[in-house]
Design a protein around this motif. Structure first.
Motif, PDB file in Angstrom:
ATOM      1  N   GLU A 250       0.919  -1.208  -0.222  1.00 35.84           N
ATOM      2  CA  GLU A 250      -0.101  -0.017  -0.041  1.00 35.84           C
ATOM      3  C   GLU A 250       0.801   1.294  -0.023  1.00 35.84           C
ATOM      4  O   GLU A 250       0.481   2.170  -0.565  1.00 35.84           O
ATOM      5  N   GLU A 251       1.998   1.283   0.664  1.00 31.55           N
ATOM      6  CA  GLU A 251       2.714   2.553   0.765  1.00 31.55           C
ATOM      7  C   GLU A 251       3.428   2.634  -0.758  1.00 31.55           C
ATOM      8  O   GLU A 251       3.410   3.708  -1.161  1.00 31.55           O
ATOM      9  N   LEU A 252       4.062   1.464  -1.226  1.00 31.73           N
ATOM     10  CA  LEU A 252       4.638   1.441  -2.454  1.00 31.73           C
ATOM     11  C   LEU A 252       3.549   2.052  -3.556  1.00 31.73           C
ATOM     12  O   LEU A 252       3.807   3.058  -4.474  1.00 31.73           O
ATOM     13  N   GLU A 253       2.125   1.728  -3.430  1.00 32.83           N
ATOM     14  CA  GLU A 253       1.307   2.229  -4.433  1.00 32.83           C
ATOM     15  C   GLU A 253       0.830   3.591  -4.096  1.00 32.83           C
ATOM     16  O   GLU A 253       0.714   4.524  -5.117  1.00 32.83           O
ATOM     17  N   PHE A 254       0.918   4.065  -2.736  1.00 33.23           N
ATOM     18  CA  PHE A 254       0.722   5.388  -2.624  1.00 33.23           C
ATOM     19  C   PHE A 254       1.713   6.373  -3.162  1.00 33.23           C
ATOM     20  O   PHE A 254       1.514   7.369  -3.680  1.00 33.23           O
ATOM     21  N   ARG A 255       3.053   5.837  -2.935  1.00 37.47           N
ATOM     22  CA  ARG A 255       4.147   6.776  -3.520  1.00 37.47           C
ATOM     23  C   ARG A 255       4.147   6.857  -5.064  1.00 37.47           C
ATOM     24  O   ARG A 255       4.570   7.721  -5.598  1.00 37.47           O
ATOM     25  N   LEU A 256       3.737   5.403  -5.772  1.00 39.59           N
ATOM     26  CA  LEU A 256       3.548   5.622  -7.053  1.00 39.59           C
ATOM     27  C   LEU A 256       2.568   6.534  -7.583  1.00 39.59           C
ATOM     28  O   LEU A 256       2.858   7.083  -8.720  1.00 39.59           O
ATOM     29  N   ARG A 257       1.368   6.534  -6.890  1.00 39.36           N
ATOM     30  CA  ARG A 257       0.359   7.535  -7.331  1.00 39.36           C
ATOM     31  C   ARG A 257       0.782   8.859  -7.072  1.00 39.36           C
ATOM     32  O   ARG A 257       0.644   9.719  -8.293  1.00 39.36           O
ATOM     33  N   LYS A 258       1.439   9.294  -6.227  1.00 36.35           N
ATOM     34  CA  LYS A 258       2.074  10.480  -5.872  1.00 36.35           C
ATOM     35  C   LYS A 258       3.250  10.900  -6.983  1.00 36.35           C
ATOM     36  O   LYS A 258       3.102  12.006  -7.379  1.00 36.35           O
ATOM     37  N   PHE A 259       3.962   9.802  -7.303  1.00 37.36           N
ATOM     38  CA  PHE A 259       4.889  10.141  -8.218  1.00 37.36           C
ATOM     39  C   PHE A 259       4.375  10.362  -9.824  1.00 37.36           C
ATOM     40  O   PHE A 259       4.706  11.136 -10.443  1.00 37.36           O
ATOM     41  N   GLU A 260       3.375   9.481 -10.015  1.00 38.07           N
ATOM     42  CA  GLU A 260       2.654   9.931 -11.285  1.00 38.07           C
ATOM     43  C   GLU A 260       1.788  11.168 -11.147  1.00 38.07           C
ATOM     44  O   GLU A 260       2.018  11.613 -12.349  1.00 38.07           O
ATOM     45  N   ALA A 261       1.243  11.505  -9.981  1.00 41.98           N
ATOM     46  CA  ALA A 261       0.459  12.855 -10.028  1.00 41.98           C
ATOM     47  C   ALA A 261       1.700  14.006 -10.406  1.00 41.98           C
ATOM     48  O   ALA A 261       1.561  15.045 -11.024  1.00 41.98           O
ATOM     49  N   GLN A 262       2.911  13.907  -9.555  1.00 45.00           N
ATOM     50  CA  GLN A 262       3.917  14.749  -9.750  1.00 45.00           C
ATOM     51  C   GLN A 262       4.419  14.991 -11.270  1.00 45.00           C
ATOM     52  O   GLN A 262       4.719  15.981 -11.762  1.00 45.00           O
ATOM     53  N   SER A 263       4.617  13.605 -12.010  1.00 47.33           N
ATOM     54  CA  SER A 263       4.991  13.511 -13.353  1.00 47.33           C
ATOM     55  C   SER A 263       4.145  14.293 -14.216  1.00 47.33           C
ATOM     56  O   SER A 263       4.341  15.041 -15.174  1.00 47.33           O
ATOM     57  N   ARG A 264       2.718  13.972 -14.018  1.00 48.16           N
ATOM     58  CA  ARG A 264       1.839  14.564 -15.014  1.00 48.16           C
ATOM     59  C   ARG A 264       1.664  16.131 -14.688  1.00 48.16           C
ATOM     60  O   ARG A 264       1.763  16.845 -15.844  1.00 48.16           O
ATOM     61  N   LYS A 265       1.917  16.455 -13.490  1.00 53.16           N
ATOM     62  CA  LYS A 265       1.832  18.040 -13.189  1.00 53.16           C
ATOM     63  C   LYS A 265       3.112  18.639 -13.850  1.00 53.16           C
ATOM     64  O   LYS A 265       3.223  19.695 -14.523  1.00 53.16           O
ATOM     65  N   ALA A 266       4.464  17.946 -13.737  1.00 51.46           N
ATOM     66  CA  ALA A 266       5.648  18.413 -14.410  1.00 51.46           C
ATOM     67  C   ALA A 266       5.580  18.425 -16.061  1.00 51.46           C
ATOM     68  O   ALA A 266       5.806  19.628 -16.538  1.00 51.46           O
ATOM     69  N   ASN A 267       4.729  17.584 -16.573  1.00 54.94           N
ATOM     70  CA  ASN A 267       4.592  17.442 -17.871  1.00 54.94           C
ATOM     71  C   ASN A 267       3.667  18.504 -18.261  1.00 54.94           C
ATOM     72  O   ASN A 267       3.997  19.176 -19.491  1.00 54.94           O
ATOM     73  N   ASP A 268       2.780  18.716 -17.514  1.00 55.04           N
ATOM     74  CA  ASP A 268       1.925  19.969 -18.039  1.00 55.04           C
ATOM     75  C   ASP A 268       2.412  21.103 -18.051  1.00 55.04           C
ATOM     76  O   ASP A 268       2.247  21.806 -18.920  1.00 55.04           O
ATOM     77  N   LYS A 269       3.243  21.228 -16.985  1.00 52.61           N
ATOM     78  CA  LYS A 269       3.875  22.594 -16.788  1.00 52.61           C
ATOM     79  C   LYS A 269       5.120  22.565 -17.884  1.00 52.61           C
ATOM     80  O   LYS A 269       5.361  23.931 -18.459  1.00 52.61           O
ATOM     81  N   LEU A 270       5.602  21.655 -18.237  1.00 49.00           N
ATOM     82  CA  LEU A 270       6.707  21.630 -19.267  1.00 49.00           C
ATOM     83  C   LEU A 270       6.184  22.086 -20.714  1.00 49.00           C
ATOM     84  O   LEU A 270       6.535  22.612 -21.601  1.00 49.00           O
ATOM     85  N   GLN A 271       4.750  21.105 -20.937  1.00 48.60           N
ATOM     86  CA  GLN A 271       4.163  21.616 -22.027  1.00 48.60           C
ATOM     87  C   GLN A 271       3.780  22.874 -22.026  1.00 48.60           C
ATOM     88  O   GLN A 271       3.899  23.514 -23.336  1.00 48.60           O
ATOM     89  N   ARG A 272       3.119  23.560 -21.380  1.00 52.72           N
ATOM     90  CA  ARG A 272       2.673  24.942 -21.306  1.00 52.72           C
ATOM     91  C   ARG A 272       3.967  25.778 -21.519  1.00 52.72           C
ATOM     92  O   ARG A 272       3.900  26.837 -22.111  1.00 52.72           O
ATOM     93  N   SER A 273       5.121  25.714 -20.715  1.00 57.37           N
ATOM     94  CA  SER A 273       6.134  26.551 -21.156  1.00 57.37           C
ATOM     95  C   SER A 273       6.853  26.289 -22.589  1.00 57.37           C
ATOM     96  O   SER A 273       7.179  27.256 -23.011  1.00 57.37           O
ATOM     97  N   GLU A 274       6.847  25.069 -23.071  1.00 57.89           N
ATOM     98  CA  GLU A 274       7.125  24.937 -24.417  1.00 57.89           C
ATOM     99  C   GLU A 274       6.376  25.763 -25.309  1.00 57.89           C
ATOM    100  O   GLU A 274       6.476  26.306 -26.284  1.00 57.89           O
TER     101      GLU A 274
END
Length: 294
Positions: free
Chosen positions: A173-197
């Protein structure tokens, strides 16, 4: 006794189990195994002799010629030193040397032999019971102890497995939580990178347009300067048209000044946009580095 349910059960079980059954029954059942014999004291009084696992009891007879419940005289096996008989006379010798021997009489020698045999058997059971547990009982206790230990080990094993499963589930459960958190951060970073591009592309297009406009204004300013020089040359050759040429020259100068001013403004704007583009490129590069770090 063999025809009774208890007797039939004792026939079917082994000797060790028989002994254990008798020991338990004698400890817990007050009237178990009591055998009565009709006897007489030396005065000829009718009495009843009871023989059981606890010892010997002498009781009086009631009106129906049955033994009374309360013993008149009792000889526990711990207080009996010896028993013997001579013909119809039976002798009980107490452990206490100061106590007199108890004597009674039966109807025949056969009864005394039976009483004597029964006393020996009960006294043997009494001795075994007070010496400690028999080998059978010790084996049963050891078996029960080992069984208890085995069950405890099984319970410990099950408890250990249960805790291991709970720990594995918690880690999952802890690994799944960390994975979901990492995926959310990755999506957020990708969105921000796309907007900056996208913003960088827009700034790049604006810079390109500003540079083209600045080049066009510079070209116009150059052409205006060349036209002004040409007109000055013509003004020098033709004095009659001097006034007109001055007016035209003034107009051309004004146009040239405006073109130069607009060209300067365009160059400034192009430089500013270029700085914004560079800043955007630097921000994108830092975002990529942070994305790699995550």
């Amino acid at each position: 006794m063999p025809n009774t349910p208890v007797g039939q059960m004792l026939i079917e079980i082994g000797n060790g189990q028989k002994m254990q059954y008798l020991i338990v029954a004698q400890k817990n059942l007050n009237m178990f195994g009591v055998n009565y014999f009709f006897i007489q004291n030396k005065r000829g009084t009718e009495l009843a002799l009871g023989v059981d696992a606890c010892g010997l009891q002498i009781t009086e007879m009631d009106n129906q010629q049955k033994p009374k419940q309360n013993a008149k005289i009792a000889f526990p096996w711990s207080e009996v030193k010896n028993i013997s008989f001579q013909d119809k006379k039976f002798i009980i010798k107490p452990v206490n040397e100061k106590s007199e021997d108890f004597k009674f009489f039966t109807k025949n020698v056969r009864t005394n032999k039976l009483i004597h045999r029964m006393c020996i058997g009960y006294h043997d059971l009494y001795s075994r019971r007070h010496k400690g547990d028999s080998l059978v009982v010790q084996a049963l206790k050891q078996q029960a102890k080992e069984e208890k230990k085995r069950k405890q080990l099984e319970r410990d094993k099950l408890e250990k497995e249960r805790r291991a499963k709970e720990e594995a589930l918690r880690q999952r459960e802890e690994l799944e939580f960390r994975l979901r958190k990492f995926e959310a951060q990755s999506r957020k970073a990708n969105d921000k990178l796309q907007r900056s591009e996208e913003a960088a592309e827009i700034l790049e297009e604006k810079v390109k347009m500003a540079e083209e406009e600045a080049n066009l204004l510079a070209k116009k300013a150059t052409e205006a300067q060349q036209e002004m020089n040409r007109m000055r040359q013509e003004a020098l050759k033709n004095t009659e048209e001097n006034q007109l040429l001055k007016m035209r020259l003034k107009d051309v100068e004004d146009s040239a000044h405006r073109a130069a001013s607009q060209a300067e403004i365009g160059a400034t704007e192009a430089y500013r946009l270029k700085q914004e583009l560079n800043n955007a490129e630097y921000g994108r590069e830092r975002q990529r580095q942070r994305e790699k770090g995550v």
